[in-house]
Scaffold this active site. Sequence first.
Site, PDB file in Angstrom:
ATOM      1  N   GLY A  11       1.000  -1.303  -0.034  1.00 23.68           N
ATOM      2  CA  GLY A  11      -0.059   0.066   0.034  1.00 23.68           C
ATOM      3  C   GLY A  11       0.852   1.347  -0.007  1.00 23.68           C
ATOM      4  N   ARG A  72       0.989  -4.849  -5.448  1.00 20.50           N
ATOM      5  CA  ARG A  72       0.804  -6.437  -4.718  1.00 20.50           C
ATOM      6  C   ARG A  72       1.433  -7.281  -5.519  1.00 20.50           C
ATOM      7  NH1 ARG A  72      -0.916  -4.149   0.097  1.00 20.50           N
ATOM      8  NH2 ARG A  72      -2.462  -2.333   0.034  1.00 20.50           N
ATOM      9  N   SER A  73       2.390  -7.941  -5.767  1.00 12.13           N
ATOM     10  CA  SER A  73       2.669  -9.021  -6.718  1.00 12.13           C
ATOM     11  C   SER A  73       2.517 -10.324  -6.008  1.00 12.13           C
ATOM     12  CB  SER A  73       4.292  -8.725  -7.074  1.00 12.13           C
ATOM     13  OG  SER A  73       4.784  -9.905  -7.752  1.00 12.13           O
ATOM     14  N   ASP A 103       4.822  -4.634   6.263  1.00 18.80           N
ATOM     15  CA  ASP A 103       5.235  -6.050   6.668  1.00 18.80           C
ATOM     16  C   ASP A 103       5.403  -6.854   5.559  1.00 18.80           C
ATOM     17  OD1 ASP A 103       2.587  -5.861   6.322  1.00 18.80           O
ATOM     18  OD2 ASP A 103       2.007  -7.033   8.270  1.00 18.80           O
ATOM     19  N   THR A 125       4.022   2.422   5.578  1.00 20.16           N
ATOM     20  CA  THR A 125       2.652   1.796   5.563  1.00 20.16           C
ATOM     21  C   THR A 125       1.711   3.044   6.492  1.00 20.16           C
ATOM     22  OG1 THR A 125       1.036   0.236   6.217  1.00 20.16           O
ATOM     23  CG2 THR A 125       3.354   0.432   7.225  1.00 20.16           C
ATOM     24  N   ASP A 127      -0.530   2.060   8.135  1.00 18.60           N
ATOM     25  CA  ASP A 127      -0.983   1.000   9.341  1.00 18.60           C
ATOM     26  C   ASP A 127      -0.120   1.042  10.591  1.00 18.60           C
ATOM     27  OD1 ASP A 127      -2.836   0.248   7.724  1.00 18.60           O
ATOM     28  OD2 ASP A 127      -2.396  -1.715   7.618  1.00 18.60           O
ATOM     29  N   ASP A 129       1.973  -0.989  11.699  1.00 21.02           N
ATOM     30  CA  ASP A 129       1.836  -2.094  12.296  1.00 21.02           C
ATOM     31  C   ASP A 129       3.046  -2.943  12.241  1.00 21.02           C
ATOM     32  OD1 ASP A 129       1.814  -2.359   9.651  1.00 21.02           O
ATOM     33  OD2 ASP A 129       0.347  -3.973   9.467  1.00 21.02           O
ATOM     34  N   ARG A 171      -5.260  -2.867   8.388  1.00 23.51           N
ATOM     35  CA  ARG A 171      -5.761  -4.304   7.845  1.00 23.51           C
ATOM     36  C   ARG A 171      -6.081  -5.131   9.198  1.00 23.51           C
ATOM     37  NH1 ARG A 171      -4.286  -6.504   2.853  1.00 23.51           N
ATOM     38  NH2 ARG A 171      -2.599  -4.963   2.743  1.00 23.51           N
ATOM     39  N   ALA A 186     -13.048  10.961  20.223  1.00 20.42           N
ATOM     40  CA  ALA A 186     -14.100   9.867  20.169  1.00 20.42           C
ATOM     41  C   ALA A 186     -14.579   9.335  21.524  1.00 20.42           C
ATOM     42  CB  ALA A 186     -13.672   8.731  18.983  1.00 20.42           C
ATOM     43  N   LYS A 213     -25.136  15.098  26.245  1.00 18.90           N
ATOM     44  CA  LYS A 213     -24.212  15.106  25.091  1.00 18.90           C
ATOM     45  C   LYS A 213     -24.744  14.925  23.805  1.00 18.90           C
ATOM     46  CE  LYS A 213     -20.349  12.647  23.954  1.00 18.90           C
ATOM     47  NZ  LYS A 213     -19.086  11.710  23.978  1.00 18.90           N
ATOM     48  N   LYS A 243     -25.436   6.640  12.167  1.00 19.46           N
ATOM     49  CA  LYS A 243     -24.964   6.617  10.749  1.00 19.46           C
ATOM     50  C   LYS A 243     -23.404   6.056  10.693  1.00 19.46           C
ATOM     51  CE  LYS A 243     -28.192   9.455   8.844  1.00 19.46           C
ATOM     52  NZ  LYS A 243     -28.918   9.122   7.720  1.00 19.46           N
ATOM     53  N   GLN A 251      -7.620   7.995   3.146  1.00 17.54           N
ATOM     54  CA  GLN A 251      -6.745   8.004   4.410  1.00 17.54           C
ATOM     55  C   GLN A 251      -5.248   7.780   3.785  1.00 17.54           C
ATOM     56  OE1 GLN A 251      -8.285   5.620   7.820  1.00 17.54           O
ATOM     57  NE2 GLN A 251      -9.582   5.078   6.174  1.00 17.54           N
ATOM     58  N   ARG A 252      -5.299   7.111   2.566  1.00 15.07           N
ATOM     59  CA  ARG A 252      -3.882   6.823   1.943  1.00 15.07           C
ATOM     60  C   ARG A 252      -3.111   8.020   1.261  1.00 15.07           C
ATOM     61  NH1 ARG A 252      -3.999   1.161   0.533  1.00 15.07           N
ATOM     62  NH2 ARG A 252      -3.552   1.483  -1.511  1.00 15.07           N
TER      63      ARG A 252
HETATM   64  N1  LIG Z   1       5.507 -13.861   2.695  1.00 14.27           N
HETATM   65  C1  LIG Z   1       5.839 -13.312   1.665  1.00 14.27           C
HETATM   66  N2  LIG Z   1       7.076 -13.724   0.550  1.00 14.27           N
HETATM   67  C2  LIG Z   1       7.344 -13.274  -0.391  1.00 14.27           C
HETATM   68  N3  LIG Z   1       6.650 -12.008  -0.724  1.00 14.27           N
HETATM   69  C3  LIG Z   1       5.875 -11.549  -0.072  1.00 14.27           C
HETATM   70  C4  LIG Z   1       5.415 -12.051   1.290  1.00 14.27           C
HETATM   71  N4  LIG Z   1       4.366 -11.362   1.655  1.00 14.27           N
HETATM   72  C5  LIG Z   1       4.198 -10.274   0.911  1.00 14.27           C
HETATM   73  N5  LIG Z   1       5.243 -10.294  -0.083  1.00 14.27           N
HETATM   74  C6  LIG Z   1       5.263  -9.530  -1.214  1.00 14.27           C
HETATM   75  O1  LIG Z   1       5.161  -8.277  -0.672  1.00 14.27           O
HETATM   76  C7  LIG Z   1       4.188  -7.522  -1.377  1.00 14.27           C
HETATM   77  C8  LIG Z   1       3.519  -6.205  -0.415  1.00 14.27           C
HETATM   78  O2  LIG Z   1       2.841  -6.836   0.418  1.00 14.27           O
HETATM   79  P1  LIG Z   1       1.574  -6.386   1.124  1.00 14.27           P
HETATM   80  O3  LIG Z   1       1.265  -7.209   2.432  1.00 14.27           O
HETATM   81  O4  LIG Z   1       0.564  -6.514   0.200  1.00 14.27           O
HETATM   82  O5  LIG Z   1       1.894  -4.850   1.609  1.00 14.27           O
HETATM   83  P2  LIG Z   1       2.516  -4.174   2.553  1.00 14.27           P
HETATM   84  O6  LIG Z   1       4.320  -4.564   2.300  1.00 14.27           O
HETATM   85  O7  LIG Z   1       2.271  -2.844   2.558  1.00 14.27           O
HETATM   86  O8  LIG Z   1       2.436  -4.768   3.814  1.00 14.27           O
HETATM   87  C9  LIG Z   1       3.156  -8.424  -1.753  1.00 14.27           C
HETATM   88  O9  LIG Z   1       2.249  -8.320  -2.878  1.00 14.27           O
HETATM   89  C10 LIG Z   1       4.272  -9.579  -2.293  1.00 14.27           C
HETATM   90  O10 LIG Z   1       4.641  -9.514  -3.402  1.00 14.27           O
HETATM   91  O1  LIG Z   2      -5.724  -0.664  -1.124  1.00 20.58           O
HETATM   92  P1  LIG Z   2      -5.879  -2.188  -0.874  1.00 20.58           P
HETATM   93  O2  LIG Z   2      -5.176  -3.063  -1.623  1.00 20.58           O
HETATM   94  O3  LIG Z   2      -7.485  -2.497  -0.901  1.00 20.58           O
HETATM   95  O4  LIG Z   2      -5.400  -2.292   0.423  1.00 20.58           O
HETATM   96  C1  LIG Z   2      -6.025  -2.058   1.877  1.00 20.58           C
HETATM   97  C2  LIG Z   2      -4.899  -2.138   2.871  1.00 20.58           C
HETATM   98  O5  LIG Z   2      -3.871  -1.184   2.724  1.00 20.58           O
HETATM   99  C3  LIG Z   2      -3.869  -0.509   3.983  1.00 20.58           C
HETATM  100  O6  LIG Z   2      -4.381   0.899   3.469  1.00 20.58           O
HETATM  101  C4  LIG Z   2      -2.259  -0.319   3.889  1.00 20.58           C
HETATM  102  O7  LIG Z   2      -1.568  -1.426   4.234  1.00 20.58           O
HETATM  103  P2  LIG Z   2      -0.252  -2.051   3.829  1.00 20.58           P
HETATM  104  O8  LIG Z   2       0.620  -1.073   3.980  1.00 20.58           O
HETATM  105  O9  LIG Z   2      -0.057  -3.352   4.441  1.00 20.58           O
HETATM  106  O10 LIG Z   2      -0.558  -2.226   2.300  1.00 20.58           O
HETATM  107  C5  LIG Z   2      -4.520  -1.065   5.009  1.00 20.58           C
HETATM  108  O11 LIG Z   2      -4.921  -0.245   6.061  1.00 20.58           O
HETATM  109  C6  LIG Z   2      -5.650  -1.716   4.172  1.00 20.58           C
HETATM  110  O12 LIG Z   2      -6.475  -2.701   4.897  1.00 20.58           O
HETATM  111 MG   LIG Z   3       0.824  -4.448   5.548  1.00 16.39          MG
END
Ligand SMILES: Nc1ncnc2c1ncn2[C@@H]1O[C@H](COP(=O)(O)OP(=O)(O)O)[C@@H](O)[C@H]1O
Ligand SMILES: O=P(O)(O)OC[C@H]1O[C@](O)(COP(=O)(O)O)[C@@H](O)[C@@H]1O
Ligand SMILES: [Mg+2]
Length: 319
Positions: A11, A72-73, A103, A125, A127, A129, A171, A186, A213, A243, A251-252
Site C-alpha cells: 500500500g 502487490r505481486s 510488513d 505503511t 498502518d 503495524d 488491515r 471519540a 451530550k 450513521k 486515508q492513503r
Molecule cells: N511471505 C511473503 N513472501 C514473499 N513475498 C511477500 C510475502 N508477503 C508479501 N510479499 C510481497 O510483498 C508485497 C506487498 O505486501 P503487502 O502485504 O501487500 O503490503 P505491505 O508491504 O504494505 O504490508 C506482496 O504483494 C508480495 O509481492
Molecule cells: O488498497 P488495498 O489493496 O485494498 O489495501 C487496503 C489495505 O492497505 C492499507 O491501506 C495499508 O496496508 P499495507 O501497508 O499493508 O498495504 C490497509 O490499511 C488496508 O487494509
Molecule cells: Mg501491511
Amino acid sequence: MNNIAVLTSGGDAPGMNAAIRAVVRSGIYQDLNVFGIMQGYTGLIEDKFQHLKVSSVADIIHRGGTKLLTSRSEEFRTEAGRKKALANLRKHNIDGIVVIGGDGSFAGASKLAKLGMPVIGVPGTIDNDIPFTEATIGFDTAVNTVIDAINKIRDTATSHQRVWLVEVMGRSSGHIALEAGLAGGAETVLIPEVPKDLETVISKIKKGRRRGKLHNIIVVAEGVGSAMDISKDIESISGLQTKVTILGHIQRGGTPTAFDRVLASRMGAEAVKLLLEGKSNRMVGIANRAIQNVDITEALASKKEIDLEMYQLAGVLSI
Ligand SMILES: Nc1ncnc2c1ncn2[C@@H]1O[C@H](COP(=O)(O)OP(=O)(O)O)[C@@H](O)[C@H]1O
Ligand SMILES: O=P(O)(O)OC[C@H]1O[C@](O)(COP(=O)(O)O)[C@@H](O)[C@@H]1O
Ligand SMILES: [Mg+2]
C-alpha cells in the site's frame, strides 16, 4: 558498492516520495549510481529499472503516493518469481536494494536477502503495524486525515444529535483508530487488539445522552469488522439510530505531514548508510527520536503491541 536500487511496495503511504528522494540524493552524494524500480516487486520481476538523477526526485517531497508506483505481486511470493527478480538485479549489477513498504514487503525483502542480495527495509505503511519502530512513514499523515474527517462529521453529528460510526483503515491493527480516536475526542474506539463489548458501547452512549451530550463518535478499525455490521448490531440491541462513514482510501492520499517528511528523509538516508556499511536484512526504525536498525527477521517474528494505556486514556477522557 557502486550501484543501488530502490522500490516501493504494498500500500502506498504519504511520505514514500520523501523516502525515495532521500535514498536517491544521499546515494548520489556518496558517489553511488541509484536505480529506481517501477511498480514494486512487479517491476523487479518485469525488469522495469530506471537510472535516477538528482533531478529525477525534484518536486516530490510534498506529494502523496509514490513516484516509483507500487504493486502487490503474487508472482514475487513464489520462488520462481524471486529468482527472476534476482536475475534482473544481477543483470543491472545492483549491489544492494532499499525496499520501502510494509510488513508484507519486508517478508519478501527478507527472502531476497537470503538469496544473497543485500537488502535494507524502510517502513512505509499508514498502518503503523511494524514492531521496533514507533512510527512508520505515512501513519502521521493518515491520522491527521482521519481527525480532519472526524472534525467535520462531528459538526453534522452534533447538529442532528446523531450516533456516528467512523470506519478507519488498519488491515489487522488498531493504531490509526486509537491515535485518531484520542486526538479526535471519540467516545469509543473499537480495535482488533481489544475484544469488543457492544453493551458497554451502548451504555456509554446512553450515559452521555443523560448528561446532555449531543453526538457520539465511535471510531472502528477495519480489522474489527465492518462498521456497517456493527452499526446494525448497535441499532438492534439498543433501538438507537446510527450513521456510518467509511473513510477508505482517502486515508492513503494527500500531502505528507512535516513529521512524515522528516521521518522519511532520515530513514531513507539511513538505509543507504547501512548498505554502504555492508549490512543486509536490516530494517530502519525510530525510537525516542533516534534512528535505529533491527534485523528484519526478528521484526517480522514479533507483533507491534497496541498502547493499552493510551487506549484506556481515550476511554477515561470521553466519559
Ligand atoms: N511471505 C511473503 N513472501 C514473499 N513475498 C511477500 C510475502 N508477503 C508479501 N510479499 C510481497 O510483498 C508485497 C506487498 O505486501 P503487502 O502485504 O501487500 O503490503 P505491505 O508491504 O504494505 O504490508 C506482496 O504483494 C508480495 O509481492
Ligand atoms: O488498497 P488495498 O489493496 O485494498 O489495501 C487496503 C489495505 O492497505 C492499507 O491501506 C495499508 O496496508 P499495507 O501497508 O499493508 O498495504 C490497509 O490499511 C488496508 O487494509
Ligand atoms: Mg501491511
